[in-house]
Design a protein around this motif. Structure first.
Motif, PDB file in Angstrom:
ATOM      1  N   PRO A  42       0.825  -1.205   0.000  1.00  0.00           N
ATOM      2  CA  PRO A  42       0.000   0.000   0.000  1.00  0.00           C
ATOM      3  C   PRO A  42       0.868   1.268   0.000  1.00  0.00           C
ATOM      4  O   PRO A  42       1.970   1.261   0.553  1.00  0.00           O
ATOM      5  N   LYS A  43       0.344   2.288  -0.647  1.00  0.00           N
ATOM      6  CA  LYS A  43       1.099   3.540  -0.732  1.00  0.00           C
ATOM      7  C   LYS A  43       0.152   4.729  -0.534  1.00  0.00           C
ATOM      8  O   LYS A  43      -1.003   4.677  -0.941  1.00  0.00           O
ATOM      9  N   ARG A  44       0.704   5.798   0.070  1.00  0.00           N
ATOM     10  CA  ARG A  44      -0.036   7.045   0.090  1.00  0.00           C
ATOM     11  C   ARG A  44       0.185   7.781  -1.227  1.00  0.00           C
ATOM     12  O   ARG A  44       1.158   7.495  -1.935  1.00  0.00           O
ATOM     13  N   PHE A  45      -0.693   8.720  -1.518  1.00  0.00           N
ATOM     14  CA  PHE A  45      -0.596   9.461  -2.771  1.00  0.00           C
ATOM     15  C   PHE A  45       0.789  10.078  -2.933  1.00  0.00           C
ATOM     16  O   PHE A  45       1.422   9.966  -3.984  1.00  0.00           O
ATOM     17  N   LYS A  46       1.259  10.690  -1.838  1.00  0.00           N
ATOM     18  CA  LYS A  46       2.560  11.384  -1.878  1.00  0.00           C
ATOM     19  C   LYS A  46       3.706  10.394  -2.170  1.00  0.00           C
ATOM     20  O   LYS A  46       4.629  10.706  -2.917  1.00  0.00           O
ATOM     21  N   ASP A  47       3.620   9.192  -1.564  1.00  0.00           N
ATOM     22  CA  ASP A  47       4.641   8.162  -1.842  1.00  0.00           C
ATOM     23  C   ASP A  47       4.718   7.885  -3.339  1.00  0.00           C
ATOM     24  O   ASP A  47       5.790   7.753  -3.913  1.00  0.00           O
TER      25      ASP A  47
END
Lengths: 103, 103
Positions: free
Chosen positions: B33-38
């Motif tokens: 999983p990733k955040r948008f910023k990542d």
């Protein structure tokens, strides 16, 4: 952060074969050489203009070869190069995925 | 002429994952999983506008899930559904092909 040094190759492969009709054209040619007319009969929804464009792109990319037979009348066939034939496992896996998940 | 009754599924799968950035987004999320910023830090050339669009398309297609964690501040992560994770063999084969053939 993570190892994505192969991105450019991966991305350019996707850009090339991800274009509308391209995957289908490759798949049709995996069954053997075809004349332009044969392809328009199998891929019924593609216009001649777009099919011509895609075949030229695939020729430029070294995936498709255009073979001219000096007969009367001249016969022109399109076939896959080794580079093109090597796409079979990609298309096979995509087909499996589509069969399972696409409604 | 030949057996192309699976065309529509195959074609729609190609249209979906063949869009610019989509393959790369899926590949990044296969690592977790990733955040948008990542994601903007890993896929450096994509604009926020386009990344947002692609993520919405993938959410609509059931490939990506958007998970909201009710923390302070709220944390939002994007991850692959089972349908999305099942694309791994497709992307693996494409990577192999790209490594061999794309300069």
């Amino acid at each position: 952060m993570e190892d994505f040094h192969l991105c450019p190759k991966f991305e350019s492969a996707f850009e090339l074969i991800g274009k509308r009709w391209t995957g289908l054209i490759i798949r049709v040619l995996l069954n053997g050489p075809k004349r332009f007319k044969d392809m328009t009969e199998i891929i019924t929804n593609v216009s001649s203009k777009v099919l011509t464009e895609r075949l030229k792109e695939l020729e430029t990319a070294g995936i498709v070869s255009r073979v001219v037979y000096p007969e009367m009348p001249v016969r022109i066939e399109y076939c896959l190069s080794e580079k093109g034939k090597d796409l079979l496992p990609v298309l096979d896996e995509l087909q499996k995925w589509a069969d399972k998940w696409v409604e």
